[in-house]
Design an enzyme around this catalytic site. Structure first.
Site, mmCIF file in Angstrom:
data_model
loop_
_atom_site.group_PDB
_atom_site.id
_atom_site.type_symbol
_atom_site.label_atom_id
_atom_site.label_comp_id
_atom_site.label_asym_id
_atom_site.label_seq_id
_atom_site.Cartn_x
_atom_site.Cartn_y
_atom_site.Cartn_z
ATOM 1 N N GLU A 181 -8.208 78.946 93.487
ATOM 2 C CA GLU A 181 -8.117 78.454 92.119
ATOM 3 C C GLU A 181 -9.207 79.150 91.331
ATOM 4 O O GLU A 181 -10.396 78.972 91.627
ATOM 5 C CB GLU A 181 -8.332 76.938 92.065
ATOM 6 C CG GLU A 181 -7.166 76.150 92.621
ATOM 7 C CD GLU A 181 -7.399 74.648 92.544
ATOM 8 O OE1 GLU A 181 -6.447 73.909 92.846
ATOM 9 O OE2 GLU A 181 -8.514 74.205 92.211
ATOM 10 N N ASP A 198 -14.613 68.410 83.530
ATOM 11 C CA ASP A 198 -15.495 68.920 84.573
ATOM 12 C C ASP A 198 -16.849 68.245 84.564
ATOM 13 O O ASP A 198 -17.393 67.911 83.510
ATOM 14 C CB ASP A 198 -15.664 70.436 84.408
ATOM 15 C CG ASP A 198 -14.442 71.186 84.890
ATOM 16 O OD1 ASP A 198 -14.107 71.036 86.076
ATOM 17 O OD2 ASP A 198 -13.807 71.881 84.086
#
Lengths: 273, 402
Positions: free
Chosen positions: A53, A64
């Site tokens: 990824e 995040d």
């Protein structure tokens, strides 16, 4: 779909045949520099990562946690963008057939335009996109362009996802489903493998034949093994990003990737034999 | 809550929607359903109306500003006085409504983002009143320039988190609030302060702020015997403007939103999202935003912390595209002039956000002609901005840090 099964589908089929759990690793493209990113990806693949990824740098990564936020900030300073990320993928493709998923947010894709972004991604050798803030209800505008070029759109599932909703995700997405093991941001610490196992078993029937990867909070061999027991693959992100950041110099960054990825892969492989 | 003009629920033409991670989707579904049920529940509506009357101080007056009208080229100007509400700005209307909703959903904790601090103060206020734990995220730069509001929030019992990430302003505070919400979604309600964010927030916040326009409409019909020719309000995220506009959207009333041109559009240091931005996705909805060719969000700039945001509510994007509303932009300097003009002509010290609407009046009057009836949304009072204004005018206040 253009052509046969995607690199992602072929990889999961091979893993299943060998009775092996997959290892998916996340790196932020451009951290610490665009020049090093291709080498780090190739190293991760050589050390046993089944899928990469590759994080696309964005200014406002609201899903995040601190580790990947900092990585995004470093990558932005280094000039990281969607276009630059695609150049890195094209470079990797000269050396490696490892399946690559672009992991990021929707605005950079929208800025380029879904059609042009899908076209450029396919040309660079990307296999799928995982767009964290593109909810199922909004995915239509990206699904068509991806499908036309044989690219997978990886659906995200969360602890708050019901089996009914998971079935709708499975019907629309492809490649694999990414189950976020906890309500929180990337890199959060409190993984409860038993609870994750219960949730995963509840969602599993809704997914049909779509492989299931579990991530968020997996950081070492023990947590990888525990989570892997109930999944087809395990995703490791912040732990690898942190290891890259902690290493000093290009050589030691490659070494850090090799060391963590091979440790995780062997934990998963041993766990299944 | 569906919007007859724009079709699909949560959509305003191509704008709005829900661009969030999977974890939050069920919470947004729950909020949507809960709001719909609450607004259909007479007991809920009665409690909200009672609080607006006896806690917030509604209805707010509609003040005739004859001196201001003469000064801006000859207009009959009526000021909708949200500055006179409890906590000093329109933000409290939305906070009271969402606090009641949060209680109805069984949440025990409120989080909010704030720029100027007015929404943070209003959130801290309702948290204290209804017994919620409360955390407010504020960009580190805003913590500096709005120190008084930080102190007010803490005095009210809220925890204020100074956000050091990114550009250290409102957009980064919103990112941090989203991270908190996704982590604590089970017991926490995210009290978004503007008509931005994922569905249902743009509709929910608009409907809770629509009381501004509803009252203004009744008041002007009672005192002037007719509807206004135009409504004018400042636009950051756009909640006070949407609140005023909503009651007039179906009437033959011109709508003017005024954005912050900062140091000037040409300098790139501005917050004029609708005037000079592009379409994109930020903080959960599709709308106009300030961004570059690669889709990175660009920092906004305005002397007014409440307008210093690189996004704007999706309904404004639709009002702009459809031509139903016009959007202008005025600079920091012009806003300061507007603030002084209102202070000296009417004895009202407004917030720097509001001063943008005042500053646009001469241009609007010259466009629509003199002698027209204009309602201006006076969204907040200026106490919080005195240190900023003093600094901009070159005055050093005793005890001020420079």
């Amino acid at each position: 779909m253009t052509g046969g099964p995607t690199r992602i589908a072929r990889r999961f089929a091979a893993l299943q045949q060998r009775g092996e759990k997959g290892l998916i690793v996340y790196l932020t493209c451009g951290d610490p520099s665009l020049a090093e990113s291709a080498a780090l990806v190739i190293e991760a693949a050589a050390a046993g990562a089944d899928v990469i990824e590759l994080g696309v740098p964005w200014s406002d990564p609201s899903s995040d946690g601190p580790v990947i936020q900092r990585a995004m900030e470093r990558a932005l300073v280094a000039g990281g963008t969607l276009r630059r990320t695609l150049e890195v993928v094209a470079e990797v493709r000269r050396w490696s057939e490892v399946p690559i998923v672009l992991f990021g947010y929707y605005n950079p894709i929208l800025a380029l335009g879904p059609e042009r972004a899908a076209e450029a991604a396919a040309r660079a050798g990307v296999d799928g996109l995982l767009t964290v803030d593109l909810a199922l209800e909004e995915a239509e505008e990206l699904d068509g362009p991806l499908r036309a070029r044989g690219l997978d759109r990886i659906p995200l599932l969360a602890p708050t996802t019901t089996p009914e909703r998971a079935a709708r995700h499975a019907a629309r997405g492809s490649g694999f489903a990414y189950y976020v093991s906890l309500t929180g941001v990337t890199g959060a610490g409190h993984l409860d493998a038993a609870a994750v196992g219960d949730r995963v078993r509840a969602l599993r029937p809704a997914l049909g034949s779509l492989p299931l990867a579990v991530g968020f909070g997996v950081k070492d061999a023990a947590s990888a093994r525990a989570v892997g027991a109930n999944a087809d693959a395990v995703v490791v992100g912040s732990a690898l990003v942190q290891a890259i950041h902690d290493a000093q110099g290009a050589e030691s960054r490659l070494h850090a990737v090799r060391s963590l990825v091979s440790t995780l892969k062997s934990a998963l492989t041993d766990g299944t034999t | 809550m569906s919007d007859g003009r724009t079709g699909e629920e949560g959509r305003f033409g191509p704008y709005g929607g829900r661009y969030v991670g999977e974890t939050l989707v069920p919470a947004l579904d729950e909020l949507t359903a809960s709001f719909r049920a609450a607004m259909a529940d007479p007991a809920f509506v009665a409690e909200l109306d009672g609080l607006l009357a006896n806690y917030v101080g509604r209805p707010s007056p509609l003040t005739l500003a004859e001196n201001l009208g003469r000064a801006v080229g000859g207009a009959r100007i009526l000021l909708k006085r949200e500055d006179l509400l409890h906590t000093g700005a329109h933000k409290i209307n939305n906070c009271v409504g969402q606090a009641l909703l949060a209680r109805r959903m069984g949440k025990t904790r409120l989080i909010a983002e704030t720029g100027a601090g007015q929404h943070g103060v209003a959130t801290a206020t309702v948290a204290a009143r209804f017994g919620f734990r409360c955390r407010v995220y504020m960009g580190a730069e805003d913590v500096q320039r709005q120190a008084l509001n930080v102190f007010r929030m803490r005095l009210l019992g809220a925890e204020v988190i100074s956000v050091e990430a990114g550009t250290r302003t409102l957009k980064d505070a919103m990112n941090e609030a989203l991270r908190d919400w996704v982590t604590n979604v089970a017991d926490t309600h995210y009290l978004i302060g503007s008509v931005a964010g994922p569905h249902p927030y743009p509709t929910l916040v608009r409907d809770l702020q629509a009381v501004i326009g509803r009252e203004a409409r009744q008041q002007i019909l009672a005192t002037e015997g007719r509807l206004p020719d135009a409504c004018v309000a400042c636009v950051g995220g756009g909640s006070n403007a949407m609140g005023l506009f909503h009651a007039f959207v179906d009437d033959k009333v011109a709508l003017f939103g005024v954005e912050a041109a900062g140091e000037g559009i040409a300098t790139g240091r501005h917050a004029a999202t609708l005037t000079a931005g592009r379409v994109g996705v930020l903080h959960g909805s599709k709308s106009y935003l300030l961004g570059d060719d690669d889709g990175q969000i660009l920092p906004a700039h305005s002397i007014s912390a409440g307008l210093d945001y690189p996004g704007v509510g999706p309904e404004h994007a639709w009002l702009k595209d459809s031509g139903r509303a016009r959007y202008l932009a005025v600079t920091d300097r012009e806003a300061l002039t507007g603030l002084e003009l209102l202070a000296r002509s009417e004895g009202i010290l407004c917030a720097l956000e509001t001063a943008h609407a005042i500053a646009a009046l001469p241009a609007i009057v010259s466009e629509i002609g003199s002698g027209k009836l204009i309602v201006v949304g006076l969204s907040g009072r200026g106490d919080k901005d005195m240190p900023t204004v003093a600094a901009a005018l070159g005055v050093t206040l005793p005890g001020a840090r420079r």
